[in-house]
Design a protein around this motif. Structure first.
Motif, PDB file in Angstrom:
ATOM      1  N   PRO A 145       0.837  -1.192   0.000  1.00 57.13           N
ATOM      2  CA  PRO A 145       0.000   0.000   0.000  1.00 57.13           C
ATOM      3  C   PRO A 145       0.876   1.247   0.000  1.00 57.13           C
ATOM      4  O   PRO A 145       1.961   1.253   0.587  1.00 57.13           O
ATOM      5  N   LYS A 146       0.390   2.322  -0.632  1.00 54.85           N
ATOM      6  CA  LYS A 146       1.223   3.512  -0.834  1.00 54.85           C
ATOM      7  C   LYS A 146       1.461   4.291   0.456  1.00 54.85           C
ATOM      8  O   LYS A 146       2.550   4.740   0.743  1.00 54.85           O
ATOM      9  N   ASN A 147       0.374   4.410   1.235  1.00 56.46           N
ATOM     10  CA  ASN A 147       0.443   5.370   2.333  1.00 56.46           C
ATOM     11  C   ASN A 147       0.979   4.782   3.636  1.00 56.46           C
ATOM     12  O   ASN A 147       0.871   5.382   4.681  1.00 56.46           O
ATOM     13  N   VAL A 148       1.501   3.599   3.589  1.00 54.21           N
ATOM     14  CA  VAL A 148       1.986   2.980   4.832  1.00 54.21           C
ATOM     15  C   VAL A 148       3.509   3.014   4.828  1.00 54.21           C
ATOM     16  O   VAL A 148       4.148   2.734   3.819  1.00 54.21           O
ATOM     17  N   LYS A 149       4.074   3.375   5.976  1.00 54.62           N
ATOM     18  CA  LYS A 149       5.537   3.422   6.052  1.00 54.62           C
ATOM     19  C   LYS A 149       6.102   2.010   6.119  1.00 54.62           C
ATOM     20  O   LYS A 149       5.487   1.091   6.653  1.00 54.62           O
ATOM     21  N   ALA A 150       7.300   1.849   5.578  1.00 56.28           N
ATOM     22  CA  ALA A 150       7.852   0.510   5.375  1.00 56.28           C
ATOM     23  C   ALA A 150       7.965  -0.293   6.668  1.00 56.28           C
ATOM     24  O   ALA A 150       7.732  -1.496   6.667  1.00 56.28           O
ATOM     25  N   ASN A 151       8.310   0.349   7.769  1.00 55.97           N
ATOM     26  CA  ASN A 151       8.572  -0.448   8.965  1.00 55.97           C
ATOM     27  C   ASN A 151       7.394  -0.519   9.929  1.00 55.97           C
ATOM     28  O   ASN A 151       7.493  -1.100  10.992  1.00 55.97           O
ATOM     29  N   SER A 152       6.282   0.095   9.561  1.00 51.49           N
ATOM     30  CA  SER A 152       5.179   0.147  10.512  1.00 51.49           C
ATOM     31  C   SER A 152       4.340  -1.121  10.487  1.00 51.49           C
ATOM     32  O   SER A 152       3.596  -1.373  11.423  1.00 51.49           O
ATOM     33  N   ALA A 153       4.416  -1.900   9.441  1.00 52.64           N
ATOM     34  CA  ALA A 153       3.584  -3.104   9.372  1.00 52.64           C
ATOM     35  C   ALA A 153       4.290  -4.132   8.506  1.00 52.64           C
ATOM     36  O   ALA A 153       5.213  -3.814   7.763  1.00 52.64           O
ATOM     37  N   THR A 154       3.850  -5.376   8.617  1.00 49.55           N
ATOM     38  CA  THR A 154       4.374  -6.419   7.731  1.00 49.55           C
ATOM     39  C   THR A 154       3.191  -7.165   7.125  1.00 49.55           C
ATOM     40  O   THR A 154       2.100  -7.181   7.694  1.00 49.55           O
ATOM     41  N   ALA A 155       3.431  -7.760   5.980  1.00 43.12           N
ATOM     42  CA  ALA A 155       2.395  -8.569   5.344  1.00 43.12           C
ATOM     43  C   ALA A 155       2.344  -9.910   6.059  1.00 43.12           C
ATOM     44  O   ALA A 155       3.381 -10.512   6.338  1.00 43.12           O
ATOM     45  N   THR A 156       1.146 -10.370   6.388  1.00 44.55           N
ATOM     46  CA  THR A 156       1.034 -11.596   7.174  1.00 44.55           C
ATOM     47  C   THR A 156       0.228 -12.688   6.485  1.00 44.55           C
ATOM     48  O   THR A 156       0.349 -13.849   6.852  1.00 44.55           O
ATOM     49  N   ALA A 157      -0.627 -12.313   5.554  1.00 42.69           N
ATOM     50  CA  ALA A 157      -1.458 -13.352   4.926  1.00 42.69           C
ATOM     51  C   ALA A 157      -1.717 -12.978   3.480  1.00 42.69           C
ATOM     52  O   ALA A 157      -1.885 -11.808   3.160  1.00 42.69           O
ATOM     53  N   VAL A 158      -1.709 -13.970   2.592  1.00 43.24           N
ATOM     54  CA  VAL A 158      -1.961 -13.704   1.165  1.00 43.24           C
ATOM     55  C   VAL A 158      -2.874 -14.769   0.577  1.00 43.24           C
ATOM     56  O   VAL A 158      -2.954 -15.882   1.088  1.00 43.24           O
ATOM     57  N   ASP A 159      -3.539 -14.393  -0.479  1.00 44.00           N
ATOM     58  CA  ASP A 159      -4.286 -15.371  -1.266  1.00 44.00           C
ATOM     59  C   ASP A 159      -4.354 -14.852  -2.698  1.00 44.00           C
ATOM     60  O   ASP A 159      -4.182 -13.658  -2.939  1.00 44.00           O
ATOM     61  N   ILE A 160      -4.574 -15.753  -3.635  1.00 47.83           N
ATOM     62  CA  ILE A 160      -4.786 -15.379  -5.033  1.00 47.83           C
ATOM     63  C   ILE A 160      -6.141 -15.932  -5.437  1.00 47.83           C
ATOM     64  O   ILE A 160      -6.499 -17.044  -5.038  1.00 47.83           O
ATOM     65  N   THR A 161      -6.909 -15.151  -6.210  1.00 42.80           N
ATOM     66  CA  THR A 161      -8.218 -15.644  -6.635  1.00 42.80           C
ATOM     67  C   THR A 161      -8.021 -16.810  -7.594  1.00 42.80           C
ATOM     68  O   THR A 161      -6.987 -16.921  -8.247  1.00 42.80           O
ATOM     69  N   SER A 162      -9.061 -17.644  -7.704  1.00 45.43           N
ATOM     70  CA  SER A 162      -8.901 -18.853  -8.523  1.00 45.43           C
ATOM     71  C   SER A 162      -8.713 -18.517  -9.999  1.00 45.43           C
ATOM     72  O   SER A 162      -8.214 -19.334 -10.761  1.00 45.43           O
ATOM     73  N   CYS A 163      -9.100 -17.296 -10.414  1.00 44.79           N
ATOM     74  CA  CYS A 163      -8.900 -16.918 -11.807  1.00 44.79           C
ATOM     75  C   CYS A 163      -7.491 -16.392 -12.044  1.00 44.79           C
ATOM     76  O   CYS A 163      -7.102 -16.146 -13.186  1.00 44.79           O
ATOM     77  N   GLY A 164      -6.739 -16.200 -10.985  1.00 44.65           N
ATOM     78  CA  GLY A 164      -5.362 -15.736 -11.131  1.00 44.65           C
ATOM     79  C   GLY A 164      -5.237 -14.245 -11.380  1.00 44.65           C
ATOM     80  O   GLY A 164      -4.150 -13.757 -11.667  1.00 44.65           O
ATOM     81  N   ASN A 165      -6.332 -13.490 -11.252  1.00 44.22           N
ATOM     82  CA  ASN A 165      -6.285 -12.066 -11.570  1.00 44.22           C
ATOM     83  C   ASN A 165      -5.951 -11.176 -10.387  1.00 44.22           C
ATOM     84  O   ASN A 165      -5.373 -10.111 -10.557  1.00 44.22           O
ATOM     85  N   PHE A 166      -6.379 -11.581  -9.194  1.00 45.27           N
ATOM     86  CA  PHE A 166      -6.228 -10.694  -8.053  1.00 45.27           C
ATOM     87  C   PHE A 166      -5.450 -11.356  -6.924  1.00 45.27           C
ATOM     88  O   PHE A 166      -5.607 -12.548  -6.668  1.00 45.27           O
ATOM     89  N   ALA A 167      -4.666 -10.517  -6.257  1.00 43.15           N
ATOM     90  CA  ALA A 167      -4.005 -10.971  -5.040  1.00 43.15           C
ATOM     91  C   ALA A 167      -4.634 -10.209  -3.894  1.00 43.15           C
ATOM     92  O   ALA A 167      -4.988  -9.032  -4.043  1.00 43.15           O
TER      93      ALA A 167
END
Ligand code: NAG
Ligand code: NAG
Ligand code: NAG
Length: 898
Positions: free
Chosen positions: A434-456
């Motif tokens: 995300p653009k407005n978040v500073k690099a060290n303030s948060a970390t990515a913890t969970a991900v998924d991809i849609t079954s069509c492969g279009n969205f993360a």
């Protein structure tokens, strides 16, 4: 009840899963052993992988054998021409054929750390500095020597070449001793260099050995005169191993604990090259192959490498390698729908794909680099500093993998998620954050991809959940006003139709969102913070493992809890659904893997492992369960027993005591060649002999090669093309003095017996008559209706021979109508028996072609032909109906599959 008891007792392990094999293990910290097989003229290298060892053919680095497992981890290995010795604890065994234990030697009290084969004997040394010499075949002790650990703790052992019955021992205290082990006498003590000896190696010259020291020094020493010839120094700590080139270059290589290898020129007495980071851990073993410019190295980084020295600078170039993950695994998941690849991420920073079918389909997607452009621009040498931290979570979808990136991954402590391309085996185009978040303030913890492969969809530790387009990398909105959750996001999932997104937060809330409008649809509070969330897309069933070690199962249609399971006594690390969504399999810190049957709501299977399972993933085809474990670098496959035998599933009682299963070993995959010695004829095998004809209803083909019948009709064309340009040569295969008969089947000419007085000088007109054997047999056939002989003769002839025989049947060419009739009835008999079907057709066709003009004028033959024609017709109709039937079935199955 007795029956039931025995059934319960008989249930010693898992009813559902049987250990199958381990993937991705190649080497550990035990030095490898190189052996030469004189028979095959090949080098083999043996590496240890825990409780068993692998043997690879150096030429292709293909796995040729996996040894049987021993009860404990192997702590050292050695080999001679026939046997491999491996020590585990205070015992060691000799293995024949790289596989089976044939001798076991017991007698040491402490752990064995050195082994040295010695002719019919083998020497072992334990950590208490007790040295025992064993006779291999009787397994008896020949001699035992005890050294005082505080004065001379043995650290290395060497049998100097040409020194009969003598061994050189190095000590941690620094001195060395030369012993005659036959007479049990200490011959000489070398004072040493006041630092521990770590490696001993015979130099190509007699009397000279290389001595590696803790200080990083390598001393080239003449042990006959106790005289130091040269000294080298490496700054990388203790010398781990030493080897000399023997292919004409005076080069010595020395390994170090930091993975570098130093190459020293013995003539110029200087360092000529360094192979930095040859391994990411210490070099456990390094060996130059005898008289080859090849260096074999292995290390605890799970890698086995072969380097070739063919460049002008004398530097080794990596020729072949086998490597798996060098640090513990962080996540494994089956990739794709065919159930043949497992994607795995590791603390070593790489993402790799292991094939469950064959090693050759393995690939590494490599390390991620922080910013490839920067690296390129600055031309940074040391890429370590810009490597991405290890992947902690990833999601992969095959749907659009050929169009754009199909894998998205979170990295330890990082906000941005990287995309990866499976097809190109590399990190992909984007770092999503995300653009407005500073690099060290948060970390990515969970991900998924849609079954069509279009969205993360990416969840952050701050509670925000964002959607990105995988093709463009553009941010496509986020859930919630500001954030989706108050706590950190523990799981995200999208249903199969991109309608619902489900997110779980550590504040114990599970939220359902409309995926397109990003509107909150429903929110549900949980008893305890969720730990793992898993959606089975096809059935819409959501599994949630909670921090109180229980499992909750929801239906995402009704958003109601449908099952609750408890029983685990430790944190649940991972879960997986069986492909039909009927079972949920969970793995937890309590070392158990449990299978829950969703329809009945029961625990149906449970087994324990001696190392806690971290991740479990079920193959999309339902054949294997893959697990990863604490302190293990391999991926372990368990086969689904219900695929190949009947399992009776019963709910397990609450007080069920599961039993401990061993992790499966690496087993040999099919198609790998075995070492020569391994092939042993087994006398139990009775060879099956197939009968001449399986079924009289069907037609049977002859076993003759196509060339003998296929082109009979086009013979004239072929002959024209093949007109000889040179006179025929005498075949060279047989010695010139043994006369051979020309023909397809090589035969020696038997000298005609000349002693027969009647035949001797007088010309026998009967023999001169131009009747071939075939012709005679045909004539015979007319009388007894036996055509076996005639047919066999014909079968032995080549195409032109056949043509000649058939041509000669007609009266014009010296044959007779009778012979032609006989030939036709021979074909009739062949068709009748339904054997040699293709021959009958080919011979008949040729016959018709040759004699077409005269046949109609002979009523006898015509009659015969009419009979034959109906027979051919009949056979063909039968055959055609069989063909049609098979085509029908095939088409039906094909359409059913599609
Ligand atoms: C998989 O294994 C890693 C550690 O190797 C663990 O942290 C993680 O929780 C496991 N489960 C999932 C779903 O990633
Ligand atoms: C094992 O195989 C059976 C039969 O194909 C299948 O029904 C079952 O779902 C498989 N088990 C798992 C855990 O996938
Ligand atoms: C990940 C892994 O082990 N990859 C290896 C699989 O096998 C190929 C060749 O057979 C190697 O090149 C890879 O390094």
């Amino acid at each position: 009840t007795a029956e039931m008891e025995s059934a319960v007792e008989g249930r010693t392990a898992s009813v559902l899963f049987a250990g199958f094999r381990a993937l991705g293990l190649f080497s550990n910290d035990i030095p490898h052993v190189v052996r030469y097989n004189a028979l095959k003229r090949r080098f083999y290298v043996t590496t240890c992988v825990g409780k068993s060892f692998h043997t690879y053919d150096v030429q292709k680095l293909s796995l040729v054998a996996v040894s049987n497992s021993v009860p404990q981890d192997i702590c050292c290995m050695a080999a001679d021409g026939r046997l491999v010795f491996a020590a585990y604890g205070n015992v060691f065994s000799a293995f024949a054929r790289n596989k089976e234990i044939v001798h076991t030697f017991k007698g040491h009290k402490a752990e064995i750390h050195l082994l040295q084969p010695f002719g019919d004997h083998v020497i072992s040394v334990d950590t208490d500095s007790v040295l025992i010499i064993w006779h291999i075949y009787s397994e008896e002790e020949y001699l035992q020597l005890t050294f005082d650990k505080s004065v001379f703790k043995i650290s290395t052992i060497l049998h100097p070449s040409t020194y009969l019955n003598k061994v050189l021992l190095g000590s941690e205290q620094g001195s060395l001793q030369l012993w005659n082990i036959k007479s049990n006498k200490l011959l000489y003590t070398f004072p040493g260099w006041k630092v521990g000896v770590t490696a001993l190696q015979q130099a190509p010259a007699v009397d000279v050995v290389a001595i590696g020291l803790v200080s990083g020094q390598v001393v080239i020493h003449n042990i006959k005169f106790d005289e130091t010839l040269m000294k080298f120094h490496q700054d990388w700590g203790p010398i781990t191993s030493i080897s000399f080139r023997t292919d004409g270059h005076p080069i010595m290589a020395a390994g170090s604990p930091c993975g570098h290898i130093g190459l020293w020129d013995l003539e110029d007495k200087k360092l000529i090259n360094q192979m930095r980071n040859a391994h990411s851990t210490a070099i456990s073993g390094l060996t130059f192959l005898h008289r080859e410019p090849l260096l074999v190295t292995n290390g605890a980084d799970n890698a086995l490498r072969i380097w070739i020295f063919d460049g002008p600078t004398g530097e080794g170039r990596l020729l072949r390698l086998r490597m798996g993950h060098s640090a513990s695994l962080t996540k494994i998941r089956y990739y794709g729908q065919n159930g043949q690849q497992i994607l795995s991420a590791s603390q070593d920073g790489t993402l790799q794909s292991f094939s469950t079918v064959h090693e050759k389909f393995n690939k590494s997607l490599g390390h991620g680099l922080v910013n490839k452009k920067i690296v390129k621009r600055k031309g940074l040498q040391n890429t370590m500093s810009v490597r991405l931290p290890p992947i902690t979570q990833f999601a992969a979808e095959e749907a659009r993998q050929s169009d754009w990136d199909g894998v998205i991954a979170c990295h330890q402590g990082k906000l941005s998620c990287s995309t990866w391309n499976y097809q190109r085996s590399t990190i992909g185009a984007y770092f999503l954050k995300p653009k407005n978040v500073k690099a060290n303030s948060a970390t990515a913890t969970a991900v998924d991809i849609t079954s069509c492969g279009n969205f993360a969809i990416i969840g952050l530790s701050s509670g925000a959940v964002d959607v990105y387009n995988m093709q463009s990398g553009i941010h496509r909105g986020s859930f919630g006003d500001e954030k989706a959750h108050a706590g950190s996001v523990r799981g995200v999932a999208v249903d199969g139709l991109n309608q619902l997104a489900i997110t779980a937060g550590s504040e114990r809330l599970l939220k359902f969102w409309n995926f397109k409008s990003k509107v909150l649809v429903h929110s549900l509070s949980l008893d305890s913070p969720p730990n793992v969330m898993l959606l089975h897309r096809d059935s819409g069933i959501l599994g949630l493992a909670l921090d109180d070690f229980s499992i909750t199962v929801l239906d995402i249609e009704t958003r109601k809890i449908v099952r609750e399971f408890s029983g685990h006594q430790g944190q649940i690390n991972d879960m997986t659904f069986s492909p039909d969504g009927r079972w949920l399999i969970s793995a937890a810190m309590d070392c158990s893997v449990r299978t829950w049957d969703l329809p009945s709501g029961c625990l149906i299977d449970c087994f324990l492992l001696d190392s806690a399972p971290l991740n479990v993933t079920m193959s999309p085809t339902g054949d294997f369960l893959a697990t990863s474990h604490v302190d293990h670098l391999g991926i372990y496959l368990w086969s689904n027993i219900s695929l190949y035998s009947v399992v009776s599933l019963r709910p397990l009682p609450p007080d069920y005591v599961p039993s401990v299963l061993m992790l499966p070993g690496t087993c040999q995959t099919q198609g790998l060649e075995a070492l020569e010695e391994q092939i042993e004829p087994s006398d139990e095998m009775i060879e099956y002999e197939s009968p001449e004809q399986l079924n009289e209803q069907l037609v049977t083909l002859s076993l003759l090669p196509e060339s003998r019948w296929k082109n009979l009709l086009n013979l004239d064309v072929i002959k024209k093309k093949n007109k000889p340009k040179e006179p025929p040569k005498v075949p060279q295969s047989a010695p010139f003095f043994i006369p051979t008969v020309p023909g397809l089947v090589p035969r020696f000419a038997v000298p005609e017996p000349t002693s027969d007085p009647q035949q001797s000088k007088v010309v026998n007109l009967g023999i001169l008559a131009q009747k071939s054997n075939f012709y005679l047999k045909l004539e015979e056939g007319l009388q007894n209706n036996q055509y076996e002989g005639a047919l066999n003769l014909l079968k032995e002839l080549g195409p032109s021979g056949i043509e000649t025989e058939l041509r000669n049947l007609s009266p014009e060419d010296g044959g007779s109508i009778e012979a032609m009739r006989s030939f036709l009835s021979m074909i009739g008999v062949m068709l009748d028996r339904k054997r040699d079907f293709e021959l009958a057709q080919a011979y008949l066709a040729l016959f018709l072609k040759l004699h077409l003009r005269m046949l109609p004028s002979e009523p006898v033959l015509l009659e015969e032909l009419v009979k034959l024609s109906s027979q051919v017709e009949e056979d063909w109709t039968h055959l055609q109906s069989l063909f049609n039937q098979s085509m029908c079935v095939l088409n039906y199955i094909k359409s059913a599959l599609l």
